[in-house]
Design a protein around this motif. Structure first.
Motif, short mmCIF file in Angstrom:
data_model
loop_
_atom_site.label_atom_id
_atom_site.label_comp_id
_atom_site.label_asym_id
_atom_site.label_seq_id
_atom_site.Cartn_x
_atom_site.Cartn_y
_atom_site.Cartn_z
N GLN A 19 0.82 -1.21 0.00
CA GLN A 19 0.00 0.00 0.00
C GLN A 19 0.86 1.27 0.00
OE1 GLN A 19 -3.31 0.02 -0.56
NE2 GLN A 19 -2.94 -2.18 -0.79
N LYS A 20 1.95 1.25 0.73
CA LYS A 20 2.83 2.41 0.77
C LYS A 20 3.54 2.60 -0.57
CE LYS A 20 5.13 3.24 4.56
NZ LYS A 20 4.39 4.43 5.01
N LEU A 21 3.94 1.51 -1.21
CA LEU A 21 4.61 1.59 -2.51
C LEU A 21 3.65 2.07 -3.60
CD1 LEU A 21 6.63 -1.73 -2.24
CD2 LEU A 21 7.61 0.58 -2.34
N ILE A 22 2.41 1.62 -3.53
CA ILE A 22 1.39 2.05 -4.49
C ILE A 22 1.21 3.56 -4.41
CG2 ILE A 22 -1.11 2.00 -4.95
CD1 ILE A 22 -0.98 -1.00 -4.07
N ALA A 23 1.14 4.08 -3.19
CA ALA A 23 0.94 5.52 -2.99
C ALA A 23 2.14 6.33 -3.47
CB ALA A 23 0.67 5.80 -1.52
N ARG A 24 3.34 5.83 -3.24
CA ARG A 24 4.55 6.59 -3.60
C ARG A 24 4.84 6.56 -5.10
NH1 ARG A 24 9.37 8.59 -1.44
NH2 ARG A 24 11.21 8.32 -2.77
N TYR A 25 4.67 5.39 -5.71
CA TYR A 25 5.10 5.23 -7.11
C TYR A 25 3.95 5.13 -8.10
CZ TYR A 25 9.74 4.30 -5.15
OH TYR A 25 10.94 4.40 -4.49
N PHE A 167 17.38 -9.84 -7.80
CA PHE A 167 16.85 -10.34 -6.53
C PHE A 167 17.45 -9.60 -5.35
CE2 PHE A 167 17.33 -13.18 -2.83
CZ PHE A 167 15.99 -13.36 -2.53
N HIS A 168 16.56 -9.20 -4.40
CA HIS A 168 17.00 -8.51 -3.19
C HIS A 168 16.23 -9.08 -2.00
CE1 HIS A 168 18.91 -5.29 -5.60
NE2 HIS A 168 17.91 -5.53 -6.43
N ALA A 169 16.95 -9.48 -0.97
CA ALA A 169 16.34 -9.98 0.26
C ALA A 169 16.49 -8.92 1.34
CB ALA A 169 17.00 -11.28 0.70
N LEU A 170 15.39 -8.65 2.05
CA LEU A 170 15.40 -7.65 3.12
C LEU A 170 14.87 -8.27 4.41
CD1 LEU A 170 13.95 -4.43 1.41
CD2 LEU A 170 16.35 -4.96 1.91
N ASN A 171 15.39 -7.82 5.52
CA ASN A 171 14.90 -8.24 6.82
C ASN A 171 13.51 -7.63 7.03
OD1 ASN A 171 14.42 -8.90 9.48
ND2 ASN A 171 16.35 -8.10 10.26
N GLY A 172 12.51 -8.48 7.21
CA GLY A 172 11.14 -8.01 7.37
C GLY A 172 10.77 -7.67 8.80
N ILE A 173 11.76 -7.69 9.71
CA ILE A 173 11.53 -7.33 11.10
C ILE A 173 12.15 -5.96 11.35
CG2 ILE A 173 11.96 -7.91 13.52
CD1 ILE A 173 12.04 -10.83 12.75
N GLY A 174 11.35 -5.05 11.88
CA GLY A 174 11.84 -3.70 12.12
C GLY A 174 10.73 -2.70 11.92
N ALA A 175 11.06 -1.42 12.00
CA ALA A 175 10.07 -0.37 11.82
C ALA A 175 9.55 -0.36 10.38
CB ALA A 175 10.68 0.98 12.16
N ILE A 176 8.25 -0.19 10.23
CA ILE A 176 7.63 -0.20 8.90
C ILE A 176 8.30 0.82 7.98
CG2 ILE A 176 5.51 0.34 7.63
CD1 ILE A 176 3.96 -0.88 9.99
N GLU A 177 8.53 2.02 8.49
CA GLU A 177 9.12 3.07 7.66
C GLU A 177 10.55 2.74 7.25
OE1 GLU A 177 7.82 5.61 6.20
OE2 GLU A 177 5.83 5.29 7.06
N ASP A 178 11.30 2.08 8.14
CA ASP A 178 12.68 1.71 7.79
C ASP A 178 12.70 0.68 6.66
OD1 ASP A 178 13.61 3.39 9.75
OD2 ASP A 178 13.97 1.82 11.22
N ILE A 179 11.81 -0.30 6.75
CA ILE A 179 11.74 -1.33 5.70
C ILE A 179 11.27 -0.71 4.39
CG2 ILE A 179 10.59 -3.48 4.99
CD1 ILE A 179 10.36 -4.13 8.03
N PHE A 180 10.30 0.18 4.49
CA PHE A 180 9.79 0.89 3.30
C PHE A 180 10.92 1.67 2.64
CE2 PHE A 180 7.69 4.84 1.64
CZ PHE A 180 7.11 4.26 0.52
N GLY A 181 11.73 2.35 3.44
CA GLY A 181 12.84 3.12 2.90
C GLY A 181 13.84 2.25 2.16
N GLN A 182 14.09 1.06 2.68
CA GLN A 182 15.01 0.14 2.01
C GLN A 182 14.45 -0.33 0.67
OE1 GLN A 182 16.91 -2.94 4.62
NE2 GLN A 182 15.73 -1.98 6.24
N ILE A 183 13.15 -0.63 0.64
CA ILE A 183 12.54 -1.06 -0.62
C ILE A 183 12.59 0.08 -1.64
CG2 ILE A 183 10.43 -1.88 -1.75
CD1 ILE A 183 9.61 -3.13 0.91
N CYS A 184 12.30 1.30 -1.19
CA CYS A 184 12.35 2.45 -2.10
C CYS A 184 13.75 2.64 -2.65
CB CYS A 184 11.90 3.72 -1.37
SG CYS A 184 10.14 3.77 -0.97
#
Length: 207
Positions: A19-25, A167-184
């Motif tokens: 949902q956050k990615l949809i809104a941003r991009y 391919f990119h693997a990210l740690n899914g544990i942590g603050a939502i905004e921090d994970i979102f920033g990594q995906i962005c």
């Protein structure tokens, strides 16, 4: 055009990040489950074929799912890109998706997999099951089976996209905004490497 394959086991936070990615991009979210339900509800040829197979307890074949994705691409020609949620799950599906996107003069930009330890997933889903009403969120054995299936499927597809350096693997544990920033950060990196026309369109969306 940004096309993201977003993977993550049940409970990894994939829906929240989508949902956050949809809104941003300005991306269009394509979930094969949602597509199947929509096609069946609309009574389309593909939907009727899928319903018949499902009623018989059979799996919907790849060509039907790809056909539904193709229809969605045609219906959203002005989209800045797509999030493919939980698809492809096998290498043949990934190859079919590549061919389909090539027909639409685009391609998968990258695959991001959110990684979360099984015990944390079980904890999250059992908690979610208290309010979601979904039986498969309330049974620990079923939850662990879903996670096992996901891990088996993802390993194959991850290798396919790793060969393409997508391919990119990210740690899914942590603050939502921090994970979102990594995906962005990953998406912006791939957008920067895209052809100029695609990069300009992405910059306009983010502006």
């Amino acid at each position: 055009m940004l096309n993201l394959v977003l993977f993550g086991p049940p409970g990894a936070g994939k829906g929240t990040q989508s949902q956050k990615l949809i809104a941003r991009y300005n991306l269009v979210h394509l979930s094969t489950g949602d597509l199947l339900r929509a096609q069946i509800a609309q009574g389309t040829e593909l939907g009727l074929r899928a319903k018949k197979l499902m009623d018989e307890g059979l799996l919907v074949p790849d060509e039907v799912v790809i056909g539904m994705i193709g229809s969605a691409l045609k219906d959203n020609k002005q989209a800045a890109g797509f999030i493919f949620d939980g698809f492809p799950r096998t290498v043949p599906q990934a190859e079919s998706l590549d061919r389909l996107l090539a027909e639409h003069e685009t391609k998968v930009s990258c695959m991001v997999a959110l990684e979360v330890a099984e015990e944390e997933l079980v904890k999250r889903l059992l908690e979610r099951g208290k309010t979601s009403g979904r039986p498969d969120d309330q049974n620990e054995d079923k939850i662990r089976k879903r996670v096992t299936v996901y891990n088996t499927e993802t390993a194959q597809v991850a290798g396919y996209y790793a060969q393409q350096q997508k391919f990119h693997a990210l740690n899914g544990i942590g603050a939502i905004e921090d994970i979102f920033g990594q995906i962005c950060g990953i998406l912006d990196q791939h957008a920067a490497a895209a052809p100029a026309s695609s990069k300009q369109a992405t910059d306009e969306v983010k502006a």
